[in-house]
Design an enzyme around this catalytic site. Structure first.
Site, short mmCIF file in Angstrom:
data_model
loop_
_atom_site.label_atom_id
_atom_site.label_comp_id
_atom_site.label_asym_id
_atom_site.label_seq_id
_atom_site.Cartn_x
_atom_site.Cartn_y
_atom_site.Cartn_z
N GLU A 38 4.57 -26.26 19.84
CA GLU A 38 5.57 -25.32 19.72
C GLU A 38 6.09 -24.80 21.21
O GLU A 38 5.35 -24.49 21.97
CB GLU A 38 5.27 -23.92 18.97
CG GLU A 38 4.78 -24.52 17.46
CD GLU A 38 4.06 -23.47 16.67
OE1 GLU A 38 4.26 -22.20 17.05
OE2 GLU A 38 3.46 -23.75 15.97
N HIS A 90 -3.67 -27.50 9.31
CA HIS A 90 -2.44 -28.63 9.07
C HIS A 90 -2.89 -29.92 9.82
O HIS A 90 -2.46 -30.83 9.16
CB HIS A 90 -1.54 -28.11 9.94
CG HIS A 90 -0.94 -26.40 9.46
ND1 HIS A 90 -0.84 -26.28 8.13
CD2 HIS A 90 -0.58 -25.56 10.17
CE1 HIS A 90 -0.49 -24.83 8.02
NE2 HIS A 90 -0.42 -24.36 9.19
N HIS A 107 1.19 -25.52 4.23
CA HIS A 107 2.53 -25.88 3.96
C HIS A 107 3.00 -27.20 4.82
O HIS A 107 3.90 -27.65 4.54
CB HIS A 107 3.46 -24.58 4.52
CG HIS A 107 3.52 -24.39 5.89
ND1 HIS A 107 2.65 -23.61 6.75
CD2 HIS A 107 4.61 -24.63 6.75
CE1 HIS A 107 3.10 -23.94 7.91
NE2 HIS A 107 4.60 -24.49 8.01
N ARG A 119 0.91 -1.07 0.08
CA ARG A 119 -0.16 0.00 -0.17
C ARG A 119 1.01 1.26 -0.08
O ARG A 119 0.37 2.02 -0.34
CB ARG A 119 -0.69 0.09 1.20
CG ARG A 119 -2.03 -0.97 1.02
CD ARG A 119 -2.59 -1.00 2.59
NE ARG A 119 -3.90 -1.58 2.66
CZ ARG A 119 -4.91 -0.85 2.26
NH1 ARG A 119 -5.19 0.29 2.03
NH2 ARG A 119 -6.30 -1.89 2.07
N LYS A 175 0.76 -23.88 21.78
CA LYS A 175 2.02 -23.05 22.00
C LYS A 175 2.17 -23.12 23.21
O LYS A 175 1.75 -23.35 24.12
CB LYS A 175 1.61 -21.78 21.40
CG LYS A 175 1.02 -21.76 19.91
CD LYS A 175 1.28 -20.65 19.38
CE LYS A 175 0.84 -20.49 17.98
NZ LYS A 175 1.73 -21.02 16.87
N LYS A 203 -3.99 -19.71 4.51
CA LYS A 203 -5.13 -19.96 5.49
C LYS A 203 -4.86 -18.55 6.56
O LYS A 203 -3.98 -18.01 6.65
CB LYS A 203 -4.67 -21.25 6.25
CG LYS A 203 -3.44 -21.32 6.75
CD LYS A 203 -2.97 -22.50 7.66
CE LYS A 203 -3.30 -21.98 9.21
NZ LYS A 203 -2.30 -21.12 9.50
N LYS A 247 5.71 -30.75 3.79
CA LYS A 247 7.05 -31.12 4.60
C LYS A 247 7.26 -32.31 4.33
O LYS A 247 6.26 -33.34 3.69
CB LYS A 247 6.52 -30.90 6.14
CG LYS A 247 6.46 -29.40 6.78
CD LYS A 247 6.18 -29.42 8.04
CE LYS A 247 5.88 -27.86 8.30
NZ LYS A 247 7.12 -27.17 9.02
N ASP A 258 -6.25 -21.78 13.64
CA ASP A 258 -4.92 -21.55 13.17
C ASP A 258 -4.12 -22.72 12.73
O ASP A 258 -3.80 -22.84 11.62
CB ASP A 258 -4.03 -20.95 14.27
CG ASP A 258 -2.59 -20.50 13.72
OD1 ASP A 258 -2.60 -20.03 12.46
OD2 ASP A 258 -1.46 -20.64 14.38
C1 BG6 Z 1 1.31 -21.55 10.70
C2 BG6 Z 1 0.72 -21.04 11.80
O1 BG6 Z 1 0.41 -21.80 9.85
O2 BG6 Z 1 2.09 -22.46 11.24
C3 BG6 Z 1 1.65 -20.57 13.05
O3 BG6 Z 1 -0.28 -19.75 11.54
C4 BG6 Z 1 2.50 -21.69 13.66
O4 BG6 Z 1 0.92 -20.27 14.31
C5 BG6 Z 1 3.01 -22.19 12.06
O5 BG6 Z 1 3.53 -21.28 14.25
C6 BG6 Z 1 3.93 -23.54 12.24
O6 BG6 Z 1 4.65 -23.96 11.30
P1 BG6 Z 1 6.03 -24.59 11.20
O7 BG6 Z 1 6.22 -25.02 9.85
O8 BG6 Z 1 7.04 -23.60 11.83
O9 BG6 Z 1 5.91 -25.83 12.10
#
Ligand code: BG6
Length: 445
Positions: A212, A236, A174, A47, A321, A144, A178, A231
């Site tokens: 995490e 995932h 993603h 922007r 988390k 997402k 992996k 999330d």
């Molecule tokens: C993302 C989430 O899609 O994936 C994050 O929005 C998360 O909250 C992340 O931390 C984890 O991805 P990765 O590849 O680091 O395990």
């Protein structure tokens, strides 16, 4: 869909966190592997007005931990910045003229990467279509969360489908890109000894976990609107579950893979709030500056399937988390009539991609004692010199190649929301207990 030979990549939100953390490093990797060639055009949209120096700085900071090599130069010279107001059709006409310069190379093949929050998609998609920037050569990559609940997911699918056909839309998950996630499928296809075991006569429980050790890392705004279920679980973890449990398709085409995933997802009963736990790490409320926030940072839930092959098997999805470690794995426990004789198979997605088969072996010596031990296959041992390709690089490459196998289809997105909707409802009035757990917990109860 055919491969894009001369793709022009248009990044909406080049200055954003996702672009800096994932996208630009992935593009750099694609230059390194020769997938993107010198002369590729990337248009970085913001922007705000950006000078070429600003672009350089963004790229340098995003590659800070990576080698600053010739490919970093290729990437920097590929990017042209463009200031654009998403509500302004005339700005899209300017984008069109900029893109017209690539037409001299052949039909302009555009890959729009929406590296922006989904709430900002609507005017961009509308104006791309109004400006005629949605021809059949064009592809749209979406990040997402795919909606906020079932209803908003359906509206977002409607919005996109007014401008692009589903074959042009790539919904990125993603986790599907992996290495070990891809191997979930390949492993089952190519190791026939496991085929007869893949049903409820032999499998008792499947536990998919993603922990995490970090918290939300400053993403207060995003996380307050999202939470752990939306999330990580809706996308995932549900995708990993579908990939693990689906019937291996006869042909590994994108449409056959999607059909098999949808068959499995459609067999799942909707989630039961009584079989779920949600938690929030201690310190989260101060971090987001919301003393009454009930947004969950931890979820554990149990699902079941109504299909003949999977009835009675527990499917457990767990994400948190601020846990004691960062790990993602898929653990399959096999049935036993003897509690102490239990085998399990684990696909560790990260860190250190590994496949482990837990077996019982006799201790050496004069005893008859048995011990659990792992038969372990570690990727770094088997492939010591292989180049690890980042999941985002894989995702972009597949979109260029027109391979939709590793992307979430409209129907998968809808199925996942349908399954999880009862939890969203139960949690929306905060009546379902929220457990506050200490930062660094190993589990939440
Ligand atoms: C993302 C989430 O899609 O994936 C994050 O929005 C998360 O909250 C992340 O931390 C984890 O991805 P990765 O590849 O680091 O395990």
């Amino acid at each position: 869909m055919k491969r894009l030979d001369t793709p022009v990549i248009i990044i909406f939100g080049i200055t954003g966190d996702l672009s800096k953390r994932k996208l630009l490093p992935a593009l750099h990797e694609l230059f390194r592997y020769g997938i993107l060639k010198q002369g590729t055009k990337i248009i970085g949209i913001s922007r705000h007005q950006l000078s070429q120096d600003d672009v350089l700085q963004i790229i340098n900071s995003s590659l800070a931990n990576k080698v600053q090599d010739d490919h970093a130069v290729d990437l920097s010279s590929a990017v042209t910045a463009l200031q654009l107001n998403p509500d302004n059709l005339s700005d899209f006409q300017r984008l069109k003229s900029l893109l017209e310069s690539c037409d001299s190379l052949g039909a302009c093949q555009r890959l729009y990467y929406m590296s922006i929050p989904p709430a900002a998609y609507a005017p961009i998609i509308k104006n791309l279509s109004q400006a005629g920037l949605n021809t059949e050569n064009d592809r749209l990559l979406l990040e997402k969360p795919f909606g906020y609940n079932l209803e908003s997911a359906k509206s977002s699918i409607d919005l996109v489908s007014k401008a692009f056909r589903e074959t042009q839309v790539y919904r990125i998950d993603h986790y599907l890109a992996k290495e070990t996630a891809q191997n979930l499928l390949a492993f089952r296809l190519h190791n026939p000894i496991f085929v007869p075991l893949w049903n409820n006569q032999h499998i008792e429980r499947v536990h998919i976990r993603q922990f995490e050790s970090i918290g939300i890392e400053g993403r207060a705004n995003f996380y307050e609107q999202t939470g752990a279920l939306r999330d990580m679980i809706q996308s995932h973890l549900m995708q990993l579950l579908a990939l693990t449990m689906m019937t291996v398709p006869d042909s590994m085409t994108s449409s056959a893979i999607h059909r098999a995933k949808i068959d499995f997802l459609s067999s799942l009963a909707v989630a039961d709030p009584k079989l779920s736990i949600r938690g929030q790490y201690d310190g989260y409320r101060q971090e987001v500056n919301q003393p009454n926030s009930n947004v969950e940072t931890y979820v554990k839930l149990q699902l079941s399937s109504q299909s003949k092959d999977w009835q009675g098997v527990q499917f457990i999805l767990e994400h948190g988390k601020a846990m004691h470690q960062s790990i993602a794995d898929v653990n399959i426990s096999f049935k036993t009539s003897h509690e102490k004789r239990r085998n399990s198979l684990t696909f560790q997605v990260q860190p250190d991609e590994t496949i482990r088969l837990d077996l019982l072996i006799k201790e050496p010596g004069l005893t008859n004692n048995m011990r659990h031990a792992d038969l372990k296959l570690s990727y770094s041992d088997v492939f010591p010199n292989s180049n690890k390709v980042d999941a985002y690089a894989r995702v972009i490459m597949d979109a260029i190649n027109g391979d939709q196998s590793l992307f979430a289809s409209n129907q998968e997105v809808i199925n996942n929301w349908q399954i999880l909707e009862p939890l969203l409802e139960a949690w929306s009035d905060n009546s379902h207990g929220l457990i506050i757990y200490p930062y660094g917990s190993a589990t939440v109860q």
